[in-house]
Each structure stands twice: as structure tokens, then as C-alpha cells.
Design a protein around this motif. Structure first.
Motif, PDB file in Angstrom:
ATOM      1  N   PRO A  98      -7.885  -4.181 -12.113  1.00 18.39           N
ATOM      2  CA  PRO A  98      -6.488  -4.577 -11.883  1.00 18.39           C
ATOM      3  C   PRO A  98      -5.570  -3.370 -11.713  1.00 18.39           C
ATOM      4  O   PRO A  98      -4.627  -3.408 -10.922  1.00 18.39           O
ATOM      5  N   SER A  99      -5.854  -2.288 -12.437  1.00 14.60           N
ATOM      6  CA  SER A  99      -5.015  -1.093 -12.323  1.00 14.60           C
ATOM      7  C   SER A  99      -5.130  -0.462 -10.943  1.00 14.60           C
ATOM      8  O   SER A  99      -4.147   0.078 -10.412  1.00 14.60           O
ATOM      9  N   ASN A 100      -6.330  -0.498 -10.331  1.00 15.89           N
ATOM     10  CA  ASN A 100      -6.491   0.003  -8.968  1.00 15.89           C
ATOM     11  C   ASN A 100      -5.581  -0.740  -8.007  1.00 15.89           C
ATOM     12  O   ASN A 100      -4.962  -0.145  -7.120  1.00 15.89           O
ATOM     13  N   LEU A 101      -5.508  -2.049  -8.183  1.00 14.71           N
ATOM     14  CA  LEU A 101      -4.713  -2.873  -7.277  1.00 14.71           C
ATOM     15  C   LEU A 101      -3.224  -2.713  -7.529  1.00 14.71           C
ATOM     16  O   LEU A 101      -2.435  -2.564  -6.589  1.00 14.71           O
ATOM     17  N   VAL A 102      -2.816  -2.746  -8.782  1.00 11.55           N
ATOM     18  CA  VAL A 102      -1.380  -2.684  -9.089  1.00 11.55           C
ATOM     19  C   VAL A 102      -0.789  -1.336  -8.689  1.00 11.55           C
ATOM     20  O   VAL A 102       0.410  -1.231  -8.402  1.00 11.55           O
ATOM     21  N   ASP A 103      -1.619  -0.289  -8.629  1.00  9.70           N
ATOM     22  CA  ASP A 103      -1.152   1.049  -8.252  1.00  9.70           C
ATOM     23  C   ASP A 103      -1.324   1.326  -6.760  1.00  9.70           C
ATOM     24  O   ASP A 103      -1.041   2.441  -6.302  1.00  9.70           O
ATOM     25  N   SER A 104      -1.773   0.341  -6.010  1.00  5.89           N
ATOM     26  CA  SER A 104      -2.028   0.535  -4.584  1.00  5.89           C
ATOM     27  C   SER A 104      -0.762   0.925  -3.822  1.00  5.89           C
ATOM     28  O   SER A 104       0.304   0.319  -3.996  1.00  5.89           O
ATOM     29  N   ASP A 105      -0.888   1.925  -2.961  1.00  7.01           N
ATOM     30  CA  ASP A 105       0.235   2.353  -2.126  1.00  7.01           C
ATOM     31  C   ASP A 105       0.569   1.326  -1.050  1.00  7.01           C
ATOM     32  O   ASP A 105       1.611   1.428  -0.395  1.00  7.01           O
ATOM     33  N   LEU A 106      -0.308   0.350  -0.861  1.00  5.18           N
ATOM     34  CA  LEU A 106      -0.090  -0.666   0.163  1.00  5.18           C
ATOM     35  C   LEU A 106       0.775  -1.818  -0.338  1.00  5.18           C
ATOM     36  O   LEU A 106       1.154  -2.691   0.440  1.00  5.18           O
ATOM     37  N   LEU A 107       1.087  -1.813  -1.644  1.00  7.32           N
ATOM     38  CA  LEU A 107       1.830  -2.913  -2.246  1.00  7.32           C
ATOM     39  C   LEU A 107       3.212  -2.470  -2.717  1.00  7.32           C
ATOM     40  O   LEU A 107       3.407  -1.308  -3.091  1.00  7.32           O
ATOM     41  N   VAL A 108       4.128  -3.404  -2.715  1.00  8.47           N
ATOM     42  CA  VAL A 108       5.466  -3.167  -3.280  1.00  8.47           C
ATOM     43  C   VAL A 108       5.712  -4.207  -4.370  1.00  8.47           C
ATOM     44  O   VAL A 108       5.196  -5.328  -4.313  1.00  8.47           O
ATOM     45  N   THR A 109       6.493  -3.836  -5.365  1.00 15.62           N
ATOM     46  CA  THR A 109       6.802  -4.743  -6.470  1.00 15.62           C
ATOM     47  C   THR A 109       7.890  -5.729  -6.068  1.00 15.62           C
ATOM     48  O   THR A 109       8.946  -5.334  -5.551  1.00 15.62           O
ATOM     49  N   VAL A 110       7.631  -6.988  -6.311  1.00 14.31           N
ATOM     50  CA  VAL A 110       8.589  -8.051  -6.003  1.00 14.31           C
ATOM     51  C   VAL A 110       9.286  -8.527  -7.281  1.00 14.31           C
ATOM     52  O   VAL A 110      10.501  -8.715  -7.305  1.00 14.31           O
ATOM     53  N   ILE A 111       8.483  -8.705  -8.339  1.00 15.13           N
ATOM     54  CA  ILE A 111       9.013  -9.165  -9.631  1.00 15.13           C
ATOM     55  C   ILE A 111       8.306  -8.392 -10.737  1.00 15.13           C
ATOM     56  O   ILE A 111       7.090  -8.195 -10.684  1.00 15.13           O
ATOM     57  N   ASP A 112       9.053  -7.967 -11.734  1.00 13.45           N
ATOM     58  CA  ASP A 112       8.493  -7.297 -12.913  1.00 13.45           C
ATOM     59  C   ASP A 112       9.260  -7.785 -14.133  1.00 13.45           C
ATOM     60  O   ASP A 112      10.416  -7.438 -14.327  1.00 13.45           O
TER      61      ASP A 112
END
Length: 227
Positions: free
Chosen positions: A211-225
Motif C-alpha cells: 500500500p505504501s508503494n501505491l500511496v507514494d506513487s508520483d502518478l497519483l494526487v490526493t483527493v481526500i485525506d
């Protein structure tokens, strides 16, 4: 005669309705990605979209070991699918399944979660691509959770599920794959879980994605935290 005619029409209509209902139920049974839920999605953020990826902190010794080994607060993730106007999380638990989003959120520690989205999602995640992802997902529905983290399709774990759906459904590699040996395996809590899973034969060269690999992906942006 008129009464007989109306009776025949009524029976014909009733039979047609029953047949249509039966066919619809069969489709829903064989393709859950087309089925809706009767559970109302109350109070869910409007920012969430079809194909978003959601992360949370789960409660279990294995999840604690995952967090420690990957140096991350996240131990579980899934893909959000909109189906007939309702939001679900397609997740690898036991078994792999669709879970109503509000139920999924309730399972996380303190009900906190993070939602991420592929950059330029409006262009990349077209209706056609999203349907390909959902079609590909069907092969995993009902499969067993992979507690041994093997890179096969026989059983599957949460981050592996998300990675493979994006790779094979949208042609996007969300992150590079690692090997089990790349993680922090020295903590006693991690050692205990590894010992229970593998004994003395730990597959250190096994390809993995966390999960950490995915959450830190440069291809993703945070929508909700919500943390």
C-alpha cells in the motif's frame, strides 16, 4: 370476450415481467459489477470518483507488520467503483469482494482514510477504460486472500489487486515492484508474522507491491485525506 381478452393480456404482461425480472437477477448474480445496493450512501464526499484508490489503517497483527515493514501508516487499500450510482470498494479480503464504501470506511482505524486519483484522470480514465478495469476485476471476485504475498493470480492481496487492475485494465503501472527483502524485516513483530507464514523458508526474492508503494506513487494526487 372482452374479459377473456383482457385476462390474456394481463397474464401475458405478468409473464413478461417475471421473465424480465428473472433475467435481471441472473445478470446481477453473474456480474456483481453491474448490481446496485439497497444501502444508501449517506454523507459521502462528492469529490470521490469512479476508479479512485482508497487507503486506510486496518487493525490486525498482520496489518501492523505491514505498516512496520513498509514504514507507512497504511496497511489496506482498494479501488472505488461506481455501480448504478452507488459507490463500492473492490478489495482483497477473505474473499475478494465489493464492499459498500461507507461500510469500508467504518472498518478503518478511527474511520480515517485517504483517497488518491490518477493525474489527468478525466482524460485517462475514460468510460471505456473504467469498464475494462471492471471487466478485468471480475476474474478476482470471490478469490481467496493471499496471506503469503505471492505474485500469482491464484490468490491475491490488496495492493496487488489494485496494481494489477490498473496495469491490465488501464495500462498504467502505478509503481515499481519490489522484492520482499527490500522491506524492513528486522522488527520482532514482523519476524513473528513471517515465521508464522513461511517458517524458515522466507521467499525474499518474491515480487511484491505494498500500500505504501501505491500511496507514494508520483502518478497519483490526493483527493481526500481525513487523517
Amino acid at each position: 370476450m372482452k374479459n377473456t381478452k383482457y385476462l390474456i393480456l394481463g397474464i401475458t404482461f405478468l409473464l413478461s415481467f417475471c421473465l424480465a425480472l428473472y433475467v435481471t437477477m441472473q445478470v446481477f448474480r453473474t456480474n456483481p459489477f453491474m448490481a446496485s445496493t439497497t444501502k444508501e450512501q449517506k454523507g459521502l464526499p462528492e469529490k470521490i470518483q469512479d476508479g479512485d484508490i482508497i487507503f486506510q489503517t486496518s487493525e490486525s497483527p498482520q496489518c501492523e507488520a505491514v505498516r512496520i515493514a513498509t514504514n507507512s501508516k497504511f496497511s489496506h487499500c482498494g479501488i472505488i467503483y461506481e455501480i448504478n450510482g452507488n459507490l463500492f470498494v473492490f478489495e482483497a479480503v477473505q474473499p475478494v469482494k465489493l464492499t459498500p464504501l461507507d461500510d469500508w470506511i467504518m472498518h478503518g482505524r478511527d474511520k480515517n482514510y485517504v483517497v488518491k486519483r490518477v493525474k489527468n484522470a478525466a482524460k485517462i480514465l475514460t468510460p471505456n477504460t473504467l469498464q475494462k478495469m471492471k471487466d478485468y476485476s471480475q476474474q478476482f471476485d470471490g478469490k481467496e486472500y493471499d496471506a503469503f504475498f505471492e505474485w500469482t493470480d491464484t490468490r491475491i492481496y490488496c495492493s496487488e489487486l489494485v496494481w494489477k487492475i490498473y496495469k491490465n485494465g488501464a495500462n498504467i503501472e502505478l509503481s515499481k515492484l519490489q522484492h520482499l527483502k527490500d522491506f524492513n524485516l528486522t522488527d520482532e513483530r514482523v519476524k513473528k508474522v513471517l515465521k508464522e507464514r513461511y517458517g524458515n523458508d522466507i521467499p525474499l526474492e518474491e515480487k511484491v507491491v505494498s500500500p505504501s508503494n501505491l500511496v507514494d506513487s508520483d502518478l497519483l494526487v490526493t483527493v481526500i485525506d481525513t487523517y
